[in-house]
Motif scaffolding. Sequence first.
Motif, PDB file in Angstrom:
ATOM      1  N   ARG A 157      36.586 -33.217 -22.252  1.00 44.91           N
ATOM      2  CA  ARG A 157      35.055 -33.407 -22.672  1.00 44.91           C
ATOM      3  C   ARG A 157      34.192 -33.235 -21.780  1.00 44.91           C
ATOM      4  O   ARG A 157      32.977 -33.509 -21.999  1.00 44.91           O
ATOM      5  N   VAL A 158      34.601 -33.218 -20.550  1.00 47.82           N
ATOM      6  CA  VAL A 158      33.623 -32.978 -19.390  1.00 47.82           C
ATOM      7  C   VAL A 158      32.746 -31.825 -19.734  1.00 47.82           C
ATOM      8  O   VAL A 158      31.472 -31.668 -19.218  1.00 47.82           O
ATOM      9  N   LEU A 159      33.228 -30.748 -20.397  1.00 43.08           N
ATOM     10  CA  LEU A 159      32.508 -29.673 -20.803  1.00 43.08           C
ATOM     11  C   LEU A 159      31.270 -29.916 -21.559  1.00 43.08           C
ATOM     12  O   LEU A 159      30.215 -29.093 -21.856  1.00 43.08           O
ATOM     13  N   ASN A 160      31.322 -31.064 -22.418  1.00 43.09           N
ATOM     14  CA  ASN A 160      30.200 -31.550 -23.053  1.00 43.09           C
ATOM     15  C   ASN A 160      28.985 -31.768 -22.103  1.00 43.09           C
ATOM     16  O   ASN A 160      27.890 -31.629 -22.982  1.00 43.09           O
ATOM     17  N   LEU A 161      29.199 -31.857 -20.831  1.00 48.99           N
ATOM     18  CA  LEU A 161      28.106 -32.029 -19.933  1.00 48.99           C
ATOM     19  C   LEU A 161      27.195 -30.678 -19.864  1.00 48.99           C
ATOM     20  O   LEU A 161      26.120 -30.832 -19.545  1.00 48.99           O
ATOM     21  N   VAL A 162      27.886 -29.695 -19.935  1.00 45.26           N
ATOM     22  CA  VAL A 162      27.468 -28.292 -19.753  1.00 45.26           C
ATOM     23  C   VAL A 162      26.848 -28.058 -21.116  1.00 45.26           C
ATOM     24  O   VAL A 162      25.553 -27.396 -20.922  1.00 45.26           O
ATOM     25  N   PHE A 163      27.527 -28.192 -22.426  1.00 39.25           N
ATOM     26  CA  PHE A 163      27.098 -27.613 -23.403  1.00 39.25           C
ATOM     27  C   PHE A 163      25.927 -28.597 -24.328  1.00 39.25           C
ATOM     28  O   PHE A 163      25.351 -27.998 -24.874  1.00 39.25           O
ATOM     29  N   TYR A 164      26.256 -29.899 -23.966  1.00 40.01           N
ATOM     30  CA  TYR A 164      25.286 -30.798 -24.978  1.00 40.01           C
ATOM     31  C   TYR A 164      24.726 -31.749 -23.812  1.00 40.01           C
ATOM     32  O   TYR A 164      24.373 -32.714 -24.520  1.00 40.01           O
ATOM     33  N   GLY A 165      24.600 -31.381 -22.489  1.00 38.11           N
ATOM     34  CA  GLY A 165      24.067 -32.431 -21.600  1.00 38.11           C
ATOM     35  C   GLY A 165      22.464 -32.802 -22.061  1.00 38.11           C
ATOM     36  O   GLY A 165      21.878 -31.817 -22.313  1.00 38.11           O
ATOM     37  N   ARG A 166      22.086 -33.767 -21.855  1.00 36.84           N
ATOM     38  CA  ARG A 166      20.816 -34.535 -21.912  1.00 36.84           C
ATOM     39  C   ARG A 166      20.094 -34.682 -20.661  1.00 36.84           C
ATOM     40  O   ARG A 166      20.545 -35.703 -20.089  1.00 36.84           O
ATOM     41  N   LEU A 167      18.975 -34.058 -20.317  1.00 36.15           N
ATOM     42  CA  LEU A 167      18.208 -34.436 -19.046  1.00 36.15           C
ATOM     43  C   LEU A 167      17.816 -35.895 -18.870  1.00 36.15           C
ATOM     44  O   LEU A 167      17.542 -36.250 -17.960  1.00 36.15           O
ATOM     45  N   GLN A 168      17.600 -36.554 -19.982  1.00 36.20           N
ATOM     46  CA  GLN A 168      17.312 -38.060 -19.882  1.00 36.20           C
ATOM     47  C   GLN A 168      18.485 -38.833 -19.304  1.00 36.20           C
ATOM     48  O   GLN A 168      18.314 -39.999 -18.856  1.00 36.20           O
ATOM     49  N   SER A 169      19.789 -38.325 -19.179  1.00 35.23           N
ATOM     50  CA  SER A 169      20.992 -39.138 -18.712  1.00 35.23           C
ATOM     51  C   SER A 169      21.026 -38.636 -17.154  1.00 35.23           C
ATOM     52  O   SER A 169      20.966 -37.730 -16.675  1.00 35.23           O
ATOM     53  N   PRO A 170      21.057 -39.988 -16.348  1.00 35.16           N
ATOM     54  CA  PRO A 170      21.480 -39.984 -14.981  1.00 35.16           C
ATOM     55  C   PRO A 170      22.718 -39.225 -14.667  1.00 35.16           C
ATOM     56  O   PRO A 170      22.761 -38.542 -13.584  1.00 35.16           O
ATOM     57  N   LEU A 171      23.552 -39.398 -15.826  1.00 34.72           N
ATOM     58  CA  LEU A 171      24.901 -38.425 -15.507  1.00 34.72           C
ATOM     59  C   LEU A 171      24.612 -36.904 -15.378  1.00 34.72           C
ATOM     60  O   LEU A 171      25.421 -36.368 -14.622  1.00 34.72           O
ATOM     61  N   ILE A 172      23.613 -36.528 -16.128  1.00 34.62           N
ATOM     62  CA  ILE A 172      23.514 -35.090 -15.902  1.00 34.62           C
ATOM     63  C   ILE A 172      22.834 -34.628 -14.809  1.00 34.62           C
ATOM     64  O   ILE A 172      22.981 -33.855 -14.026  1.00 34.62           O
ATOM     65  N   TRP A 173      21.966 -35.734 -14.023  1.00 35.71           N
ATOM     66  CA  TRP A 173      21.222 -35.468 -12.765  1.00 35.71           C
ATOM     67  C   TRP A 173      22.524 -35.423 -11.683  1.00 35.71           C
ATOM     68  O   TRP A 173      22.399 -34.658 -10.872  1.00 35.71           O
ATOM     69  N   ASP A 174      23.415 -36.422 -12.006  1.00 33.47           N
ATOM     70  CA  ASP A 174      24.655 -36.274 -11.118  1.00 33.47           C
ATOM     71  C   ASP A 174      25.135 -34.968 -10.986  1.00 33.47           C
ATOM     72  O   ASP A 174      25.627 -34.426  -9.960  1.00 33.47           O
ATOM     73  N   PHE A 175      25.653 -34.272 -12.287  1.00 25.89           N
ATOM     74  CA  PHE A 175      26.306 -33.145 -12.492  1.00 25.89           C
ATOM     75  C   PHE A 175      25.584 -32.060 -11.883  1.00 25.89           C
ATOM     76  O   PHE A 175      26.042 -31.239 -10.917  1.00 25.89           O
TER      77      PHE A 175
END
Length: 421
Positions: free
Chosen positions: A121-139
Amino acid sequence: MSSSDQIDTLLQPLITTSKRFYIVVSVLIIIVGWGLYAYFIQLTTGLGVTGMRNVVSWAYYIVNFVFFIGISHVGALMSAILRLTNTEWRRPITRMAEVVTACSLAIAALMPIIDLGRPDRVLNLVFYGRLQSPLIWDFIAITTYFTASIIFLYIPLIPDIALCRDKLGTNGFRGWIYKKLAIGWAWNKHQAIKLEKAMLIMSIIIIPLAVTVHTVVSYDFAMNPRIPWNSTIFGPYFVGGALLSGVATVIMVMAIIQWTYEFDEFITSSHFRNLGKILLVLDLALIYLTINEFLVPGYKHFFQETYEGTWMAALFWGQYAPYFWLQTIGGLIIPAILLALLISRYIHTHETLMYFVTSLLINIGMWIERFNIIVPGLALPQLPYEWGVYYPTWVELSITMGAFAGFILLYIIFIKIFPII
């Protein structure tokens, strides 16, 4: 020693392989293999085999993630700053620092994936990531930083790869690697000017990028509504700790390389002393930041039956006190005293060993510091529950050992293929 003799000395680790090398690599492969077996058990059984069941949701894996991201800063920041200021003594140690960055980032990137029960499900960061999430900022930040760090390592390596191509030949797989990676380097002035311009640009880019990355990592915690993480100094606190552990790691690497290959002519006591001064300044800065981190909530909540008071009591004299005082005294105060004595020459025997031991204490303290941020912060009951104490299982310990062994193994492989100085 003539220039030609120096080159032959520096290329010697690439040519000769001792029995000790095979023993060390075999042991590291066994540890990494055991870590992979433990991860296979976790992957097929579930996260229930870890200690992250009812006390915390993040533990050793995220501690390792923050630690390895931290030590990765030294290659970029220290090397770039020393290059921009044209500091001559940096030359034998910049690549050691840059390789620390590449190897530690490779291990750090795996840790959040290992922490997932469903790593697919780490691919969900790529396909469904939300810029409000600090985890996306990390990625985004870590991916960018890793790419820039590899380029930063590779560009000044090109002439040395060409040297290996010319000195060691182009036969075999390693010769093919040298030929391809040298990208037609022909030792002319035009190429050298372009390389210097490229390094200047990368040095300017990588400094703010490195600071941004660990600041973003701190946001994983500071943006969370957990009481102990509600801090406005987490950005500089994380960056300061990252630089401290990074410089300590470079000193340890310098000592091991000097002992292993007898590079006393290239890695001298002045290099240890110069880095020791930087390490002492960073150590004192982190002591200051640590005091700030606890003085402000302590003034308002110490001995009070509030969430902050409960959390600080657990750290200062409760169930997590041994970890906190080991971090503070063993990882900050004692190393600061030792560094002051080493720099002022009050300790002048076995200097390299003492710098190594001091740096090791700092790195142990910095790993525990990340533990103290993450585990007690999550274990603090903000609902009507009792305190819980987290205990790692053999799976987490094995994967952690495998991560550190993997970092060392990647570093050794690099030294075996490319000149480290």
